[in-house]
Design a protein around this motif. Structure first.
Motif, PDB file in Angstrom:
ATOM      1  N   CYS A  77       0.853  -1.192   0.000  1.00 62.83           N
ATOM      2  CA  CYS A  77       0.000   0.000   0.000  1.00 62.83           C
ATOM      3  C   CYS A  77       0.884   1.236   0.000  1.00 62.83           C
ATOM      4  O   CYS A  77       1.686   1.444   0.905  1.00 62.83           O
ATOM      5  CB  CYS A  77      -0.920   0.026   1.211  1.00 62.83           C
ATOM      6  SG  CYS A  77      -1.904   1.551   1.259  1.00 62.83           S
ATOM      7  N   LEU A  79      -0.240   4.273   0.221  1.00 65.85           N
ATOM      8  CA  LEU A  79      -0.887   5.363   0.945  1.00 65.85           C
ATOM      9  C   LEU A  79      -0.586   5.321   2.434  1.00 65.85           C
ATOM     10  O   LEU A  79      -0.787   6.307   3.141  1.00 65.85           O
ATOM     11  CB  LEU A  79      -2.407   5.308   0.735  1.00 65.85           C
ATOM     12  CG  LEU A  79      -2.893   5.239  -0.721  1.00 65.85           C
ATOM     13  CD1 LEU A  79      -4.396   5.079  -0.776  1.00 65.85           C
ATOM     14  CD2 LEU A  79      -2.469   6.457  -1.503  1.00 65.85           C
ATOM     15  N   CYS A  80      -0.134   4.188   2.935  1.00 64.29           N
ATOM     16  CA  CYS A  80       0.207   4.038   4.350  1.00 64.29           C
ATOM     17  C   CYS A  80       1.655   4.481   4.579  1.00 64.29           C
ATOM     18  O   CYS A  80       2.461   4.453   3.657  1.00 64.29           O
ATOM     19  CB  CYS A  80       0.103   2.571   4.768  1.00 64.29           C
ATOM     20  SG  CYS A  80      -1.561   2.004   5.147  1.00 64.29           S
ATOM     21  N   PRO A  86       0.564  -2.446   4.632  1.00 66.58           N
ATOM     22  CA  PRO A  86       0.270  -3.858   4.375  1.00 66.58           C
ATOM     23  C   PRO A  86       0.595  -4.210   2.927  1.00 66.58           C
ATOM     24  O   PRO A  86       0.677  -3.326   2.061  1.00 66.58           O
ATOM     25  CB  PRO A  86      -1.236  -3.956   4.633  1.00 66.58           C
ATOM     26  CG  PRO A  86      -1.746  -2.599   4.343  1.00 66.58           C
ATOM     27  CD  PRO A  86      -0.640  -1.635   4.717  1.00 66.58           C
ATOM     28  N   HIS A 110      -8.430  -3.124   1.729  1.00 68.57           N
ATOM     29  CA  HIS A 110      -7.658  -2.239   2.602  1.00 68.57           C
ATOM     30  C   HIS A 110      -7.866  -0.776   2.196  1.00 68.57           C
ATOM     31  O   HIS A 110      -8.038   0.097   3.056  1.00 68.57           O
ATOM     32  CB  HIS A 110      -6.178  -2.623   2.549  1.00 68.57           C
ATOM     33  CG  HIS A 110      -5.275  -1.604   3.184  1.00 68.57           C
ATOM     34  ND1 HIS A 110      -5.143  -1.481   4.555  1.00 68.57           N
ATOM     35  CD2 HIS A 110      -4.491  -0.643   2.631  1.00 68.57           C
ATOM     36  CE1 HIS A 110      -4.310  -0.476   4.814  1.00 68.57           C
ATOM     37  NE2 HIS A 110      -3.890   0.043   3.673  1.00 68.57           N
ATOM     38  N   HIS A 115      -8.571   3.707   3.911  1.00 63.84           N
ATOM     39  CA  HIS A 115      -8.344   4.982   3.222  1.00 63.84           C
ATOM     40  C   HIS A 115      -9.604   5.601   2.637  1.00 63.84           C
ATOM     41  O   HIS A 115      -9.508   6.583   1.895  1.00 63.84           O
ATOM     42  CB  HIS A 115      -7.291   4.806   2.128  1.00 63.84           C
ATOM     43  CG  HIS A 115      -5.969   4.314   2.650  1.00 63.84           C
ATOM     44  ND1 HIS A 115      -5.159   5.068   3.469  1.00 63.84           N
ATOM     45  CD2 HIS A 115      -5.332   3.123   2.503  1.00 63.84           C
ATOM     46  CE1 HIS A 115      -4.072   4.363   3.790  1.00 63.84           C
ATOM     47  NE2 HIS A 115      -4.158   3.184   3.222  1.00 63.84           N
TER      48      HIS A 115
HETATM   49 ZN   LIG Z   1      -2.775   1.702   3.328  1.00 64.00          ZN
END
Ligand SMILES: [Zn+2]
Length: 157
Positions: A77, A79-80, A86, A110, A115
């Motif tokens: 991911c 965006l994390c 993850p 997820h 998000h």
């Molecule tokens: Zn994420």
């Protein structure tokens, strides 16, 4: 990688489905068109919004039974924060109207739950229309996807 929702999917030429209880796998070059859903990346805007619990639970249930394109790479991911991102291995295919299949990364759940991503309504409708009982009870040589061509290649062990 980033793909616009509902753009044509061209990432992999073949679709490969695995059996979740063995190493059996089948693959073929799909005749159905595939459209991208949920390939998010940092810095690219995406649609957000609330989704019904029924949809999210159904999508999770689909991901429990369908194994597809799992050998073709792990996506993290984007965006994390890097330390807690993850990873998702594989993709999902959802049959849609007019013979179109939606092609989403495994991380789509997820993206939705962590998000706030809201996929297009046509995808939501297609997930809600999945015959989950049939998909859950499918056993090799059947896999949980309705459009497997008879001449698909098969790896039997
Ligand atoms: Zn994420």
């Amino acid at each position: 990688m980033f793909y616009e929702d509902l753009s044509e999917y061209t990432y992999q030429h073949e679709d490969a489905f695995g059996d979740r209880e063995s190493f059996h796998e089948l693959w073929y070059r799909p005749a159905y068109p595939r459209l991208n859903i949920g390939w998010l990346e940092t810095g690219r805007p995406y649609s957000t919004g609330r989704l019904s619990t029924a949809f999210v639970e159904k999508l999770k249930a689909v991901q429990k039974v369908q194994r597809m394109n799992v050998c073709l790479g792990v996506h993290e991911c984007g965006l994390c924060p890097e330390t807690s991102a993850p990873e998702g291995n594989g993709e999902i295919r959802i049959p849609g109207e007019a013979g179109i299949a939606y092609a989403a990364p495994f991380l789509i759940t997820h993206y939705i739950t962590a998000h706030g991503y809201r996929p297009p309504q046509v995808f939501i409708d297609a997930v809600l229309a999945v015959d989950l009982d049939a998909w859950t009870t499918a056993r090799w040589p059947d896999v949980p996807f309705p459009w497997i061509p008879v001449d698909a290649e098969r790896l039997l062990e």
